[in-house]
Write a protein that holds these residues in place. Structure first.
Motif, short mmCIF file in Angstrom:
data_model
loop_
_atom_site.label_atom_id
_atom_site.label_comp_id
_atom_site.label_asym_id
_atom_site.label_seq_id
_atom_site.Cartn_x
_atom_site.Cartn_y
_atom_site.Cartn_z
N SER A 120 1.04 -1.24 0.05
CA SER A 120 -0.12 0.04 -0.02
C SER A 120 0.59 1.38 0.15
O SER A 120 0.50 2.09 -0.39
CB SER A 120 -1.08 0.08 1.28
N THR A 124 0.33 3.77 -3.11
CA THR A 124 -0.28 5.23 -2.70
C THR A 124 0.67 6.17 -3.41
O THR A 124 0.13 7.19 -3.83
CB THR A 124 -0.40 5.41 -1.15
N LEU A 162 -6.24 -4.62 7.69
CA LEU A 162 -6.82 -3.26 7.83
C LEU A 162 -5.82 -2.30 8.67
O LEU A 162 -5.39 -1.41 8.07
CB LEU A 162 -7.87 -3.26 8.62
N ALA A 163 -4.78 -2.76 9.65
CA ALA A 163 -3.99 -1.96 10.26
C ALA A 163 -2.80 -1.82 9.31
O ALA A 163 -2.12 -0.75 9.13
CB ALA A 163 -3.40 -2.55 11.51
N CYS A 166 -3.88 0.76 6.78
CA CYS A 166 -3.74 2.18 6.97
C CYS A 166 -2.50 2.65 7.22
O CYS A 166 -2.16 3.96 6.63
CB CYS A 166 -4.58 2.30 8.32
N PHE A 167 -1.44 1.94 7.59
CA PHE A 167 -0.21 2.32 8.20
C PHE A 167 0.38 2.63 6.86
O PHE A 167 1.24 3.52 6.64
CB PHE A 167 0.41 1.39 8.73
N THR A 169 -0.77 3.37 3.68
CA THR A 169 -1.42 4.45 3.09
C THR A 169 -0.75 5.65 3.58
O THR A 169 -0.55 6.77 2.96
CB THR A 169 -3.05 4.52 3.08
N LEU A 170 -0.73 5.85 4.95
CA LEU A 170 -0.24 7.00 5.81
C LEU A 170 1.13 7.22 5.34
O LEU A 170 1.68 8.23 5.11
CB LEU A 170 -0.56 6.85 7.21
#
Length: 229
Positions: A120, A124, A162-163, A166-167, A169-170
């Motif tokens: 990701s 991203t 999921l975690a 999210c990480f 992507t950030l």
């Protein structure tokens, strides 16, 4: 907390395993980082085509590599040892309910997924840098496919995925911000003129087709390999 963990386990069982040796082989092949090396080569080629100068090309590539390296380092050397969550396939309270492919076992920790985080961050960062909807969709599909293989093989719980997403992507957004800050000071054209950031030079339809074609060929290779698994 116990209720949430039970939901995590039940959702995993919806995606985990099958009675098919073909799909076992397919998922083992697709979850390997090595099988996606041709895609990484194609992505680097696209970066070269869609940037104006050697420093600009190297900046994009360096930011992508640095973003992945930092994400992987934080995931594997800080987060996983901190939480010490067993993988589903190794959890003594749960492993007998999980379908496991022996060749895909791993003894390190589960939270959170390095596969989800690393793919990701690449997707991203490059989607923000080389802007085209079809390219972004292709990158998102690649990330989700990698995540699915981890659930299928019983290597991660859904919350790990999921975690990690999210990480990653950030981290991809942060990497893109750093790229923009470094761009003006490192990518000047002859005569002092500043080149346009890659974000204003969308990847072409031809390049997007090349990325998608490379993904399809990798999938075809994985299918052929799984057919003799």
């Amino acid at each position: 907390m116990g209720f949430l963990m039970e939901i995590d386990r039940q959702v995993l069982l919806l995606f985990n395993g099958s009675s098919s040796l073909f799909f076992d082989g397919l998922m083992v092949t697709l979850t390997s980082g090595y099988v996606w090396i041709p895609l990484y080569i194609v992505l680097f080629y696209v970066i070269m085509r869609d940037n104006e100068t050697i420093p600009q090309i190297m900046l994009v590539a360096a930011c992508a590599v640095a973003g992945v390296a930092l994400t992987a380092g934080i995931t594997n050397f800080i987060v996983k040892p901190l939480f010490e969550r067993p993988r589903p396939c190794n959890d003594p309270m749960f492993k007998y309910l999980v379908d496991v492919v022996i060749s895909a076992r791993n003894n390190d920790y589960s939270f959170f997924s390095a596969h989800a985080a690393n793919t990701s961050v690449i997707a991203t960062f490059l989607s923000l840098t080389l802007r085209r909807r079809a390219f972004t969709v292709a990158m998102a599909a690649w990330v989700l496919l990698n995540c699915y293989t981890r659930l299928y093989l019983g290597m991660h719980y859904p919350s790990d995925i999921l975690a990690g997403l999210c990480f990653g992507t950030l981290m991809g957004i942060a990497t893109y911000r750093i790229y923009l800050k470094l761009h003006d000071s490192t990518c000047a054209l002859p005569g002092g003129e500043q080149p346009k950031p890659a974000a204003t030079l969308p990847v072409t339809a031809r390049d997007t087709d090349l990325v998608i074609t490379s993904m399809v060929l990798i999938l075809a290779f994985a299918v052929m390999k799984a057919s003799v698994y």
